[in-house]
Motif scaffolding. Structure first.
Motif, PDB file in Angstrom:
ATOM      1  N   LYS A  58     -10.707 -43.976   5.157  1.00 16.79           N
ATOM      2  CA  LYS A  58      -9.787 -42.920   5.543  1.00 16.79           C
ATOM      3  C   LYS A  58     -10.035 -42.298   7.979  1.00 16.79           C
ATOM      4  CE  LYS A  58      -8.551 -41.169   2.349  1.00 16.79           C
ATOM      5  NZ  LYS A  58      -6.619 -40.735   2.247  1.00 16.79           N
ATOM      6  N   GLU A  61      -6.855 -45.608   8.587  1.00 10.31           N
ATOM      7  CA  GLU A  61      -6.285 -44.398   9.073  1.00 10.31           C
ATOM      8  C   GLU A  61      -5.572 -43.649   9.426  1.00 10.31           C
ATOM      9  OE1 GLU A  61      -4.307 -41.548   5.341  1.00 10.31           O
ATOM     10  OE2 GLU A  61      -5.272 -43.761   4.540  1.00 10.31           O
ATOM     11  N   LEU A 247     -10.616 -35.161   6.916  1.00  6.71           N
ATOM     12  CA  LEU A 247      -9.443 -36.236   6.541  1.00  6.71           C
ATOM     13  C   LEU A 247      -9.756 -36.839   5.168  1.00  6.71           C
ATOM     14  CD1 LEU A 247     -10.563 -38.978   9.260  1.00  6.71           C
ATOM     15  CD2 LEU A 247      -8.504 -37.349   9.265  1.00  6.71           C
ATOM     16  N   GLY A 248      -8.963 -36.361   4.493  1.00  8.57           N
ATOM     17  CA  GLY A 248      -8.894 -36.284   3.017  1.00  8.57           C
ATOM     18  C   GLY A 248      -7.732 -36.072   1.976  1.00  8.57           C
TER      19      GLY A 248
END
Length: 265
Positions: A58, A61, A247-248
């Motif tokens: 993450k 990303e 984040l996710g």
């Protein structure tokens, strides 16, 4: 004319810096549903995988980089950080190990199965020990299987005399974390990009300081393993900009928060 325009344009941009907080991956004690605290248990295979495929993935990303990393003196924190940095090809970064970021000390509950403790003392008492703000578990005793391993852990040799706990409440953990948080925040406001890899209760303590949450609100917060929490600060004022960003996948995160909150089997 150019200087004038540059000065005017600067008013439209807020110079900011991000801080990322990550709870380490699942440990062997997490897997077995045991109270862990200051026992130096390693990550499970699942925890190593979480560090790679959730935290590091993450962060990559989101294209977030770092200049410095803070961990506790407990191996599972450093282990997660090492995996994350390796995946991000950033293993060269300086890593600071600080005992003040250690997990909350669960006293004589250390090594006990949470469900078995709940069966013996009742779920209400166990949740008070786990989630209450001022509830202190019984202090660890020499009869506890992990007593001497904890007291003799060389990673704790720099703890000042009189500050080595035998048990801690959430409140005590929040107070312990405050000075190291103030040191880290100063670096963040100087422009250093910092990653903190800590533990469940310590992550909650940091969240309370960062978001200025009340004692009542922080007891409702649950931090899932290896999901990066991103904060952004205004470098001019030192204020937090907006809310935290997890984040996710939102549903996965909520499911993991519920799992953290539960006593388990």
């Amino acid at each position: 004319m150019f200087k004038f325009l540059r000065g005017k344009l600067s008013n439209f941009f807020v110079k900011s810096n991000r801080l990322v907080l990550v709870r380490h991956g699942e440990s062997e004690f997490n897997l077995k549903n045991l109270f862990c605290g200051w026992h130096d248990t390693p990550l499970s295979e699942g925890g190593l995988q979480q560090s790679r495929t959730i935290a590091a993935a993450k962060l990559l990303e989101a294209k977030i980089g770092f200049d410095k990393v803070y961990c506790s003196a407990l191996g599972r924190s450093r282990q997660s950080a090492d995996v994350i940095l390796a995946e991000m090809k950033s293993s060269y970064l300086p890593v600071v190990l600080d005992w003040r970021l250690n997990e909350r000390h669960y006293g004589n509950l250390t090594g006990s199965n949470k469900r078995q403790v709940a069966d013996a003392y009742g779920e209400q008492q166990v949740q008070a020990w786990r989630r209450g703000y001022d509830e202190i578990p019984p202090p660890i005793e020499p009869s506890n299987s992990y007593y001497y391993a904890i007291l003799n852990n060389l990673a704790f040799r720099n703890i000042p005399v009189g500050q080595f706990p035998l048990s801690e409440s959430m409140h005590m953990c929040v107070d312990r974390v405050k000075p190291i948080w103030e040191e880290i925040k100063k670096e963040v406001l100087q422009g250093k990009r910092v990653l903190i890899v800590a533990h469940g209760t310590v992550a909650r303590a940091l969240v309370q300081h960062i978001e200025d949450l009340s004692n009542e609100d922080i007891v409702k917060v649950n931090v899932p393993n290896c999901v990066p929490i991103v904060y952004e600060f205004d470098l001019r004022t030192g204020d937090l900009i907006g809310n935290s960003t997890y984040l996710g996948d939102a549903q996965y995160i909520e499911n993991m928060k519920d799992k953290v909150a539960a006593i388990g089997d």
